[in-house]
Design a protein around this motif. Structure first.
Motif, PDB file in Angstrom:
ATOM      1  N   ASN A  76       1.314  10.567  15.458  1.00 53.22           N
ATOM      2  CA  ASN A  76       1.838   9.223  15.687  1.00 53.22           C
ATOM      3  C   ASN A  76       0.724   8.164  15.599  1.00 53.22           C
ATOM      4  O   ASN A  76       0.590   7.295  16.466  1.00 53.22           O
ATOM      5  CB  ASN A  76       2.547   9.144  17.042  1.00 53.22           C
ATOM      6  N   CYS A  77      -0.061   8.264  14.550  1.00 54.41           N
ATOM      7  CA  CYS A  77      -1.199   7.364  14.358  1.00 54.41           C
ATOM      8  C   CYS A  77      -1.523   7.314  12.869  1.00 54.41           C
ATOM      9  O   CYS A  77      -0.786   7.855  12.050  1.00 54.41           O
ATOM     10  CB  CYS A  77      -2.407   7.848  15.158  1.00 54.41           C
ATOM     11  N   PHE A  78      -2.638   6.660  12.511  1.00 56.08           N
ATOM     12  CA  PHE A  78      -3.076   6.621  11.123  1.00 56.08           C
ATOM     13  C   PHE A  78      -4.337   7.456  10.952  1.00 56.08           C
ATOM     14  O   PHE A  78      -5.167   7.562  11.861  1.00 56.08           O
ATOM     15  CB  PHE A  78      -3.338   5.179  10.683  1.00 56.08           C
ATOM     16  N   GLU A  79      -4.469   8.014   9.755  1.00 56.11           N
ATOM     17  CA  GLU A  79      -5.642   8.810   9.390  1.00 56.11           C
ATOM     18  C   GLU A  79      -6.467   8.051   8.361  1.00 56.11           C
ATOM     19  O   GLU A  79      -5.924   7.474   7.417  1.00 56.11           O
ATOM     20  CB  GLU A  79      -5.198  10.149   8.808  1.00 56.11           C
ATOM     21  N   ILE A  80      -7.785   8.044   8.551  1.00 56.62           N
ATOM     22  CA  ILE A  80      -8.685   7.464   7.567  1.00 56.62           C
ATOM     23  C   ILE A  80      -9.606   8.567   7.053  1.00 56.62           C
ATOM     24  O   ILE A  80     -10.305   9.223   7.839  1.00 56.62           O
ATOM     25  CB  ILE A  80      -9.501   6.275   8.148  1.00 56.62           C
ATOM     26  N   THR A  81      -9.580   8.796   5.749  1.00 57.96           N
ATOM     27  CA  THR A  81     -10.404   9.838   5.136  1.00 57.96           C
ATOM     28  C   THR A  81     -10.487   9.591   3.632  1.00 57.96           C
ATOM     29  O   THR A  81      -9.682   8.835   3.069  1.00 57.96           O
ATOM     30  CB  THR A  81      -9.827  11.242   5.412  1.00 57.96           C
ATOM     31  N   ASP A  82     -11.478  10.194   2.988  1.00 55.69           N
ATOM     32  CA  ASP A  82     -11.634  10.118   1.534  1.00 55.69           C
ATOM     33  C   ASP A  82     -11.566   8.671   1.035  1.00 55.69           C
ATOM     34  O   ASP A  82     -10.914   8.368   0.047  1.00 55.69           O
ATOM     35  CB  ASP A  82     -10.564  10.970   0.850  1.00 55.69           C
ATOM     36  N   SER A  83     -12.252   7.781   1.752  1.00 49.85           N
ATOM     37  CA  SER A  83     -12.249   6.367   1.399  1.00 49.85           C
ATOM     38  C   SER A  83     -13.691   5.877   1.331  1.00 49.85           C
ATOM     39  O   SER A  83     -14.294   5.554   2.356  1.00 49.85           O
ATOM     40  CB  SER A  83     -11.448   5.558   2.438  1.00 49.85           C
ATOM     41  N   HIS A  84     -14.240   5.827   0.131  1.00 51.28           N
ATOM     42  CA  HIS A  84     -15.642   5.442  -0.017  1.00 51.28           C
ATOM     43  C   HIS A  84     -15.862   3.976   0.337  1.00 51.28           C
ATOM     44  O   HIS A  84     -16.841   3.627   0.999  1.00 51.28           O
ATOM     45  CB  HIS A  84     -16.108   5.703  -1.445  1.00 51.28           C
ATOM     46  N   ALA A  85     -14.966   3.099  -0.096  1.00 49.50           N
ATOM     47  CA  ALA A  85     -15.118   1.671   0.177  1.00 49.50           C
ATOM     48  C   ALA A  85     -14.612   1.299   1.558  1.00 49.50           C
ATOM     49  O   ALA A  85     -15.104   0.361   2.179  1.00 49.50           O
ATOM     50  CB  ALA A  85     -14.380   0.853  -0.876  1.00 49.50           C
TER      51      ALA A  85
END
Length: 258
Positions: free
Chosen positions: A89-98
């Motif tokens: 029930n949240c957001f995931e941040i990954t594989d984001s170079h910028a």
């Protein structure tokens, strides 16, 4: 700040207008003359309408993003994976170079940022003072330390890291509080009501100039110089970032102008 408090604060003027209108309508209809009651009620509702429009057109001094459902990312700009995770029930941040930034606060200078985060793998990176995706200040939170970064025209400058006395755990949610005041940055990490890390950082006003050169084989090299370059991170938006296998969860982002 939870969702209910943020909702009340966001629509406080509408709540006040509703209460005033209700009270005014009640007393106006107690009057004997229905014509006076009608005129008075119409005037009060008209005034409330324009008051609400006035406050709606003013600049917002805070934002709250719960990130607890799909579509919450529509006001964010970035590249990579910043998506809803249903079982957390949240957001995931990954594989984001910028990384991803929230451009609605791009002209803010001094502000307070709060959010809940959980490190799933390696680290969680929080962005402040982002002018765009190539220029910002970033604090990378590992389980045992925090590493400040400057991103200038897409190039990374890594500053001195700080070690935690109490290591973070991968299965726990933590609260991150960042207070930005000019070049002074205060970072506080809490677990429940206990403060685990509370330090002050200073964004440098100058950095050394580094030249990139290509040799005869076409290989790129860096050459440091004694020249100094002025940098300006006095304003800019907030954001999140994780590159490659770095993975973290984030929710309940609260941002307030100071």
């Amino acid at each position: 700040m939870n969702k209910s408090k943020a909702f009340i604060r966001q629509y406080k003027h509408e709540f006040i207008a509703f209460i005033v209108n209700t009270i005014a309508a009640y007393f106006s209809f107690l009057l004997i003359n229905p014509n006076i009651a009608f005129v008075l009620t119409t005037a009060i509702f008209t005034l409330s309408f324009f008051v609400i429009i006035y406050f709606r057109t003013k600049d917002t001094d805070f934002y709250f993003m719960s990130l607890d459902k799909p579509g919450c990312e529509k006001d964010w700009v970035g590249r990579g994976r910043f998506a809803f995770v249903r079982n957390e029930n949240c957001f995931e941040i990954t594989d984001s170079h910028a990384g991803y930034i929230f451009p609605k606060t791009a002209i803010w200078d001094d502000y307070k940022l709060e959010c809940n985060f959980k490190i799933v793998n390696m680290s969680f990176c929080c962005i402040i003072r982002a002018v765009n995706l190539s220029n910002y200040v970033m604090y990378q939170l590992f389980y045992d330390r925090i590493k400040p970064h400057l991103r200038i025209n897409g190039e990374w400058i890594i500053m001195e890291e700080n070690v935690f006395e109490d290591k973070l755990k991968p299965d726990k949610w933590y609260k991150l509080i960042i207070i930005c005041e000019k070049r002074s940055i205060r970072i506080n990490i809490k677990y429940e009501n206990k403060s685990l890390f509370d330090r002050h950082f200073v964004i440098p006003s100058q950095i050394g100039v580094v030249y990139r050169e290509l040799n005869s084989k076409g290989e790129e090299t860096k050459r440091e110089t004694k020249l100094m370059q002025n940098i300006d991170f006095d304003f800019g938006s907030i954001g999140v970032r994780n590159h490659g296998d770095e993975r973290a969860f984030v929710k309940n982002i609260y941002l307030e102008k100071l």
